[in-house]
Design an enzyme around this catalytic site. Structure first.
Site, mmCIF file in Angstrom:
data_model
loop_
_atom_site.group_PDB
_atom_site.id
_atom_site.type_symbol
_atom_site.label_atom_id
_atom_site.label_comp_id
_atom_site.label_asym_id
_atom_site.label_seq_id
_atom_site.Cartn_x
_atom_site.Cartn_y
_atom_site.Cartn_z
ATOM 1 N N ALA A 61 0.833 -1.205 0.000
ATOM 2 C CA ALA A 61 0.000 0.000 0.000
ATOM 3 C C ALA A 61 0.865 1.250 0.000
ATOM 4 O O ALA A 61 1.991 1.258 0.473
ATOM 5 C CB ALA A 61 -0.903 0.004 1.222
ATOM 6 N N LYS A 65 -2.107 5.114 -4.097
ATOM 7 C CA LYS A 65 -3.092 5.441 -3.065
ATOM 8 C C LYS A 65 -4.488 5.635 -3.642
ATOM 9 O O LYS A 65 -5.478 5.373 -2.974
ATOM 10 C CB LYS A 65 -2.679 6.722 -2.340
ATOM 11 C CG LYS A 65 -1.546 6.525 -1.339
ATOM 12 C CD LYS A 65 -1.173 7.838 -0.690
ATOM 13 C CE LYS A 65 -0.017 7.703 0.275
ATOM 14 N NZ LYS A 65 -0.393 7.267 1.627
ATOM 15 N N PHE A 114 -1.875 10.091 4.901
ATOM 16 C CA PHE A 114 -3.075 9.689 4.146
ATOM 17 C C PHE A 114 -3.565 10.789 3.205
ATOM 18 O O PHE A 114 -4.749 11.127 3.180
ATOM 19 C CB PHE A 114 -4.230 9.283 5.084
ATOM 20 C CG PHE A 114 -4.004 8.008 5.848
ATOM 21 C CD1 PHE A 114 -2.985 7.135 5.513
ATOM 22 C CD2 PHE A 114 -4.834 7.675 6.921
ATOM 23 C CE1 PHE A 114 -2.792 5.950 6.223
ATOM 24 C CE2 PHE A 114 -4.644 6.498 7.637
ATOM 25 C CZ PHE A 114 -3.623 5.642 7.290
ATOM 26 N N ASN A 141 -6.879 -1.059 0.819
ATOM 27 C CA ASN A 141 -6.400 -0.698 2.149
ATOM 28 C C ASN A 141 -7.159 0.543 2.629
ATOM 29 O O ASN A 141 -7.145 1.587 1.968
ATOM 30 C CB ASN A 141 -4.888 -0.454 2.037
ATOM 31 C CG ASN A 141 -4.222 -0.031 3.330
ATOM 32 O OD1 ASN A 141 -4.671 0.902 3.993
ATOM 33 N ND2 ASN A 141 -3.136 -0.694 3.674
ATOM 34 N N ASN A 172 -6.150 -0.620 7.994
ATOM 35 C CA ASN A 172 -4.819 -0.085 8.298
ATOM 36 C C ASN A 172 -4.884 0.736 9.577
ATOM 37 O O ASN A 172 -5.456 1.819 9.598
ATOM 38 C CB ASN A 172 -4.322 0.780 7.132
ATOM 39 C CG ASN A 172 -2.978 1.413 7.449
ATOM 40 O OD1 ASN A 172 -2.278 0.985 8.375
ATOM 41 N ND2 ASN A 172 -2.608 2.429 6.691
ATOM 42 N N SER A 175 -0.293 3.213 10.305
ATOM 43 C CA SER A 175 0.495 4.305 9.742
ATOM 44 C C SER A 175 0.839 5.279 10.858
ATOM 45 O O SER A 175 -0.020 5.614 11.672
ATOM 46 C CB SER A 175 -0.278 5.015 8.636
ATOM 47 O OG SER A 175 -0.372 4.175 7.519
ATOM 48 N N ASN A 177 1.482 8.421 10.716
ATOM 49 C CA ASN A 177 1.323 9.842 10.410
ATOM 50 C C ASN A 177 -0.081 10.395 10.601
ATOM 51 O O ASN A 177 -0.371 11.509 10.192
ATOM 52 C CB ASN A 177 1.808 10.095 8.981
ATOM 53 C CG ASN A 177 3.239 9.619 8.788
ATOM 54 O OD1 ASN A 177 4.121 10.003 9.549
ATOM 55 N ND2 ASN A 177 3.459 8.748 7.816
ATOM 56 N N THR A 245 5.535 1.017 8.219
ATOM 57 C CA THR A 245 6.821 1.699 8.453
ATOM 58 C C THR A 245 7.070 1.858 9.954
ATOM 59 O O THR A 245 6.142 1.796 10.757
ATOM 60 C CB THR A 245 6.811 3.086 7.798
ATOM 61 O OG1 THR A 245 5.699 3.821 8.332
ATOM 62 C CG2 THR A 245 6.665 2.995 6.288
ATOM 63 N N TYR A 316 7.650 -2.000 -1.409
ATOM 64 C CA TYR A 316 7.472 -0.671 -1.971
ATOM 65 C C TYR A 316 8.844 -0.019 -2.174
ATOM 66 O O TYR A 316 9.253 0.266 -3.306
ATOM 67 C CB TYR A 316 6.573 0.167 -1.043
ATOM 68 C CG TYR A 316 6.262 1.569 -1.516
ATOM 69 C CD1 TYR A 316 7.002 2.196 -2.511
ATOM 70 C CD2 TYR A 316 5.199 2.283 -0.967
ATOM 71 C CE1 TYR A 316 6.710 3.483 -2.941
ATOM 72 C CE2 TYR A 316 4.889 3.565 -1.393
ATOM 73 C CZ TYR A 316 5.657 4.169 -2.372
ATOM 74 O OH TYR A 316 5.358 5.433 -2.790
HETATM 75 C C1 FMN Z 1 5.927 6.791 0.465
HETATM 76 C C2 FMN Z 1 5.235 5.684 1.214
HETATM 77 C C3 FMN Z 1 3.859 5.754 1.430
HETATM 78 C C4 FMN Z 1 3.189 4.732 2.108
HETATM 79 N N1 FMN Z 1 1.829 4.819 2.290
HETATM 80 C C5 FMN Z 1 1.179 3.790 2.904
HETATM 81 C C6 FMN Z 1 -0.233 3.821 3.048
HETATM 82 O O1 FMN Z 1 -0.911 4.741 2.585
HETATM 83 N N2 FMN Z 1 -0.830 2.789 3.707
HETATM 84 C C7 FMN Z 1 -0.129 1.723 4.213
HETATM 85 O O2 FMN Z 1 -0.722 0.804 4.784
HETATM 86 N N3 FMN Z 1 1.223 1.664 4.073
HETATM 87 C C8 FMN Z 1 1.883 2.666 3.430
HETATM 88 N N4 FMN Z 1 3.233 2.596 3.286
HETATM 89 C C9 FMN Z 1 3.970 1.460 3.889
HETATM 90 C C10 FMN Z 1 4.248 0.336 2.912
HETATM 91 O O3 FMN Z 1 3.044 -0.246 2.454
HETATM 92 C C11 FMN Z 1 5.101 -0.763 3.587
HETATM 93 O O4 FMN Z 1 4.372 -1.330 4.657
HETATM 94 C C12 FMN Z 1 6.413 -0.224 4.122
HETATM 95 O O5 FMN Z 1 6.937 0.773 3.287
HETATM 96 C C13 FMN Z 1 7.463 -1.322 4.291
HETATM 97 O O6 FMN Z 1 7.768 -1.929 3.045
HETATM 98 P P1 FMN Z 1 9.064 -1.511 2.162
HETATM 99 O O7 FMN Z 1 10.240 -1.518 3.098
HETATM 100 O O8 FMN Z 1 9.142 -2.541 1.100
HETATM 101 O O9 FMN Z 1 8.785 -0.151 1.625
HETATM 102 C C14 FMN Z 1 3.916 3.617 2.598
HETATM 103 C C15 FMN Z 1 5.302 3.545 2.370
HETATM 104 C C16 FMN Z 1 5.957 4.545 1.683
HETATM 105 C C17 FMN Z 1 7.449 4.430 1.454
#
Ligand code: FMN
Length: 358
Positions: A61, A65, A114, A141, A172, A175, A177, A245, A316
């Site tokens: 996710a 978005k 978000f 999500n 979810n 997050s 934030n 994260t 991601y």
């Molecule tokens: C720029 C950015 C935006 C993200 N936005 C969301 C989000 O809207 N919802 C969510 O559940 N996770 C979000 N994530 C988290 C990712 O889905 C993932 O759980 C996290 O980045 C760990 O995976 P990775 O290390 O492969 O990036 C976001 C991550 C990044 C880097």
């Protein structure tokens, strides 16, 4: 596109990460991505929740978005694509800049909060994609608006609006934030959310409800994880996604943006998120399917998540640094590792490192 990324990458690196991301997504949406991926190696297939995933590598996710490039993202070779987080109403998110690259660490910090166009816009695009014959296993999500103080009502609204398009839904609550969001991982709050989403599903998809997954943070205490596992088992949550994260800053980060507020993703998240995954596997005795995400950028890392208990893997940040060629590479490496170790399928390797179960 796979080839082009090598040339475009230095240019993208010069841009603000959010601007670069917007350009990438726009290019994909306009059909500049690869077309016609080759069929997956059968060893990569896995069946879960009555659905056949052609391979276990998913887009996490946050990348799409607003569901603006779902078809082209499947064209990169993902076995599943998760759109969102989507909130009921559109909202602007935090002031920019709010996404930071830490290239030395193969990491990113984001505090988007978000930012998104809301359920209506996403629903319109998903309906269009499905109407055009869009196949592929789609996760939706869901989140809450920042100014909403009725969290359960927001998740229920997202469910009513979008469940019709989803192969699985994600609550979810992890997050970092959105103020107060992660408190929804508490036992009572989580139970309330699951009940609200399930009630909304009974209206939106009677007789044919998609599975409900909960996405958790990597920063939880042992007691919190035990509570989540208990709710999952007692309420019949269909799956857990570990992890989002981290608000932690592991020692040794080198990127000059390491002090920015927000959630850290990428390589430094691999170990903490895999620990949480393994712990959830143990706490649920392997009875709840798990999705492993955090710091995956190679077949070996995807394989490690699977051996720790993941039935599916998402990524991601790896895509930001390595581009779309990463997806076929991970799949080929994973297939080779499964064969090397004598597994006949992904499913056979799930939890192989967790000797207390099975
Ligand atoms: C720029 C950015 C935006 C993200 N936005 C969301 C989000 O809207 N919802 C969510 O559940 N996770 C979000 N994530 C988290 C990712 O889905 C993932 O759980 C996290 O980045 C760990 O995976 P990775 O290390 O492969 O990036 C976001 C991550 C990044 C880097």
């Amino acid at each position: 596109m796979m080839y082009a990324f090598r040339f475009v990458r230095p240019l993208l690196d010069l841009l603000d990460p959010e601007v670069a991301h917007g350009l990438t997504l726009g290019a994909l949406a306009r059909g500049l991505g690869p077309r016609g991926v080759s069929p997956d190696d059968p060893i990569l297939g896995i069946r879960l929740w009555g659905r056949d995933f052609p391979n276990p590598i998913g887009l996490a996710a946050g990348f799409d978005k607003n569901a603006s490039a779902v078809g082209p993202l499947f064209g990169l070779g993902f076995g599943l694509v998760e759109v969102g987080t989507i909130t009921p109403r559109p909202q602007a998110g935090n002031p920019r800049p709010r996404v930071f690259r830490l290239p030395e660490d193969h990491a990113v910090i984001n505090r988007l909060g978000f930012a998104g166009e809301g359920v209506e816009a996403a629903g319109r695009r998903l309906a269009q994609w499905r109407a055009q014959g869009g196949g592929g296993i789609l996760g939706v999500n869901l989140g809450k608006n920042r100014d909403s103080d009725e969290a359960a009502a927001d998740y229920a609204e997202g469910t009513r609006a979008l469940a019709v398009h989803a192969d699985y839904l994600v609550i979810n609550v992890s997050s970092p934030n959105t103020p107060g969001l992660r408190a929804l991982q508490g036992r009572g709050e989580l139970e309330g959310l699951v009940l609200a989403v399930r009630a909304a599903l009974a209206e939106a998809r009677p007789g044919d409800p998609p599975p409900i997954l909960v996405k958790v943070a990597p920063d939880l205490e042992a007691g919190d994880l035990a509570d989540i596992a208990a709710v999952a088992l007692e309420q019949g949550i269909d799956g857990l996604i570990a992890t989002n994260t981290t608000i932690g800053r592991p020692p040794g980060l080198k990127g000059r943006h390491r002090g920015e507020t927000g959630g850290l993703s990428g390589r430094p998240l691999f170990t903490p998120s895999t620990r949480v995954l393994a712990e959830l596997r143990r706490l649920t005795a392997g009875r709840v399917p798990l999705v492993g995400v955090g710091g995956v950028a190679s077949g070996a890392e995807a394989y490690a998540k699977i051996r720790a208990g993941a039935s599916l893997v998402q990524l991601y940040t790896g895509l930001i640094y390595q581009g779309p060629a990463l997806v076929p590479r991970i799949k080929a490496e994973l297939a080779a590792l499964l064969r090397r170790d004598g597994f006949n399928s992904v499913g056979d390797a799930v939890g192989a490192d967790n000797t207390e179960i099975d």
